[in-house]
Design an enzyme around this catalytic site. Structure first.
Site, short mmCIF file in Angstrom:
data_model
loop_
_atom_site.label_atom_id
_atom_site.label_comp_id
_atom_site.label_asym_id
_atom_site.label_seq_id
_atom_site.Cartn_x
_atom_site.Cartn_y
_atom_site.Cartn_z
N SER A 7 -18.51 -10.86 -21.93
CA SER A 7 -18.91 -9.57 -22.66
C SER A 7 -19.04 -9.98 -24.54
O SER A 7 -18.43 -10.95 -24.81
CB SER A 7 -18.34 -8.36 -22.90
OG SER A 7 -18.33 -8.03 -23.91
N HIS A 32 -22.84 -11.35 -20.63
CA HIS A 32 -22.33 -10.58 -20.52
C HIS A 32 -23.07 -9.65 -22.03
O HIS A 32 -22.36 -9.07 -22.91
CB HIS A 32 -21.31 -9.89 -20.32
CG HIS A 32 -21.30 -8.60 -19.66
ND1 HIS A 32 -22.06 -7.77 -18.56
CD2 HIS A 32 -21.04 -7.41 -20.20
CE1 HIS A 32 -21.80 -6.31 -18.37
NE2 HIS A 32 -21.21 -6.20 -19.07
N ASP A 34 -23.55 -6.22 -24.29
CA ASP A 34 -23.56 -5.19 -23.76
C ASP A 34 -24.13 -3.77 -24.67
O ASP A 34 -23.88 -3.97 -26.27
CB ASP A 34 -22.01 -4.84 -23.89
CG ASP A 34 -21.20 -5.06 -23.37
OD1 ASP A 34 -20.19 -5.58 -23.40
OD2 ASP A 34 -21.50 -3.99 -21.37
N HIS A 67 -26.58 -5.49 -19.74
CA HIS A 67 -25.40 -3.26 -19.63
C HIS A 67 -26.45 -2.59 -20.21
O HIS A 67 -25.93 -2.95 -21.37
CB HIS A 67 -23.91 -4.10 -19.17
CG HIS A 67 -23.45 -3.39 -19.58
ND1 HIS A 67 -21.89 -2.81 -19.07
CD2 HIS A 67 -23.80 -1.77 -18.54
CE1 HIS A 67 -21.73 -1.89 -19.17
NE2 HIS A 67 -22.74 -1.19 -18.39
N GLY A 146 -18.02 2.15 -23.54
CA GLY A 146 -18.41 2.61 -25.19
C GLY A 146 -18.26 1.19 -26.09
O GLY A 146 -17.96 1.19 -27.44
N GLY A 149 -12.10 -3.76 -24.98
CA GLY A 149 -10.83 -4.30 -25.59
C GLY A 149 -10.40 -2.75 -25.09
O GLY A 149 -9.02 -2.27 -25.69
N ASP A 179 -16.22 -4.40 -14.62
CA ASP A 179 -16.71 -4.64 -15.89
C ASP A 179 -15.49 -3.63 -17.08
O ASP A 179 -15.65 -2.68 -16.94
CB ASP A 179 -17.77 -3.90 -16.56
CG ASP A 179 -18.06 -4.06 -17.94
OD1 ASP A 179 -19.74 -3.90 -18.46
OD2 ASP A 179 -17.36 -4.90 -18.41
N GLY A 180 -14.41 -4.32 -17.31
CA GLY A 180 -13.94 -3.65 -18.68
C GLY A 180 -12.57 -4.02 -18.60
O GLY A 180 -11.56 -3.36 -17.63
N GLY A 181 -11.69 -3.73 -19.52
CA GLY A 181 -10.43 -4.81 -19.33
C GLY A 181 -9.23 -5.37 -17.96
O GLY A 181 -8.48 -5.43 -17.83
C1 DX5 Z 1 -17.84 -1.46 -22.49
C2 DX5 Z 1 -18.41 -2.61 -21.83
C3 DX5 Z 1 -17.38 -3.88 -21.36
C4 DX5 Z 1 -16.78 -4.57 -22.26
C5 DX5 Z 1 -15.56 -5.73 -21.94
O1 DX5 Z 1 -18.79 -0.69 -22.40
O2 DX5 Z 1 -19.38 -2.49 -20.99
O3 DX5 Z 1 -18.33 -5.41 -20.89
O4 DX5 Z 1 -17.45 -4.68 -23.73
O5 DX5 Z 1 -15.47 -5.82 -23.00
P1 DX5 Z 1 -13.99 -5.88 -22.68
O6 DX5 Z 1 -12.84 -7.08 -21.32
O7 DX5 Z 1 -12.13 -6.22 -23.78
O8 DX5 Z 1 -12.87 -5.27 -22.00
ZN ZN Z 2 -20.33 -4.47 -19.84
#
Ligand code: DX5
Ligand code: ZN
Length: 220
Positions: A7, A32, A34, A67, A146, A149, A179-181
């Protein structure tokens, strides 16, 4: 072997050229992208993501994994098709009804682009089943969409597992992207649940060795 989609949400404009170069040389499989419209989610990243896609198209052959976290899905599909992405993913929750979702799938496919549908943490995985025969990937949000991190929500691991079992039982060919964290500590949980594409942002971009982190995310 899982694929890694980095991302670039947290990549700052002033560091973009260096960071995007370092991500590509670190061996990621996708960028990715966003895209947020300030309506479906609070932040608005569309101008910056268009700028990054223009730049990436001029210097990189790496695939773009777009995304869309937007309300007006149709107009954003058209705005990002110009970058010839590998896949465009929209949110199930942005669709008014099945007809509208099937229309978005058709528009993306007609432009020789793969289709993904994303579901938020509180959306029941059963709601996506009807669309599986028509799409290439389900993007399971492991945080609230949204921002980057955030911490992975453990309840979403069970959703990945359930979805993976359903896909296997029904002999469907659908990728599962989480996707996420996601980081090197929890990536195995996500893989064992059945995700075969891993999105990671902060875990990579905040690390002091992108190549090492990407390798660990892929092989741990
Ligand atoms: C959140 C995004 C994710 C996010 C992933 O809305 O869709 O792709 O940016 O970033 P990390 O890996 O830092 O959670
Ligand atoms: Zn994403």
């Amino acid at each position: 072997m899982v694929e890694i989609s980095a991302s670039i949400l947290s990549v700052k404009n002033e560091d973009a050229i260096k960071t995007l170069y370092n991500l590509e040389t670190a061996g990621i499989d996708y960028f990715h992208i966003d895209v947020m419209d300030g309506k479906f989610v609070e932040e608005n990243t569309s101008d910056r993501m268009i700028e990054y896609c223009e730049y990436l198209n001029s210097i990189s052959n790496l695939l773009l994994d777009v995304h869309l976290m937007v309300d007006d899905v149709k107009s954003y599909i058209n705005s990002f098709l110009v970058f010839e992405p590998n896949i465009i993913t929209f949110h199930l929750e942005a669709g008014k009804n099945k007809e509208e979702i099937m229309e978005w799938i058709k528009i993306i496919k007609e432009n020789n682009t793969k289709v993904g549908i994303s579901i938020k943490p509180d959306t029941n995985v059963k709601e996506i089943y009807d669309y599986l025969p028509f799409i290439h990937m389900v993007l399971v949000m492991t945080v609230e969409p949204g921002k980057g991190g955030q911490k992975l929500l453990p309840k979403t691991i069970e959703k990945i597992k359930k979805l993976s079992e359903y896909i296997q039982k029904n002999n469907l060919e659908v990728d599962i992207e989480a996707d996420g964290g996601i980081n090197t500590e929890n990536v195995n949980l996500v893989k064992e649940a059945g995700a075969n594409i891993i999105v990671s942002g902060t875990a990579i971009t905040a690390s002091n060795n992108f190549t090492e982190t990407v390798k660990n995310l892929r092989t741990k």
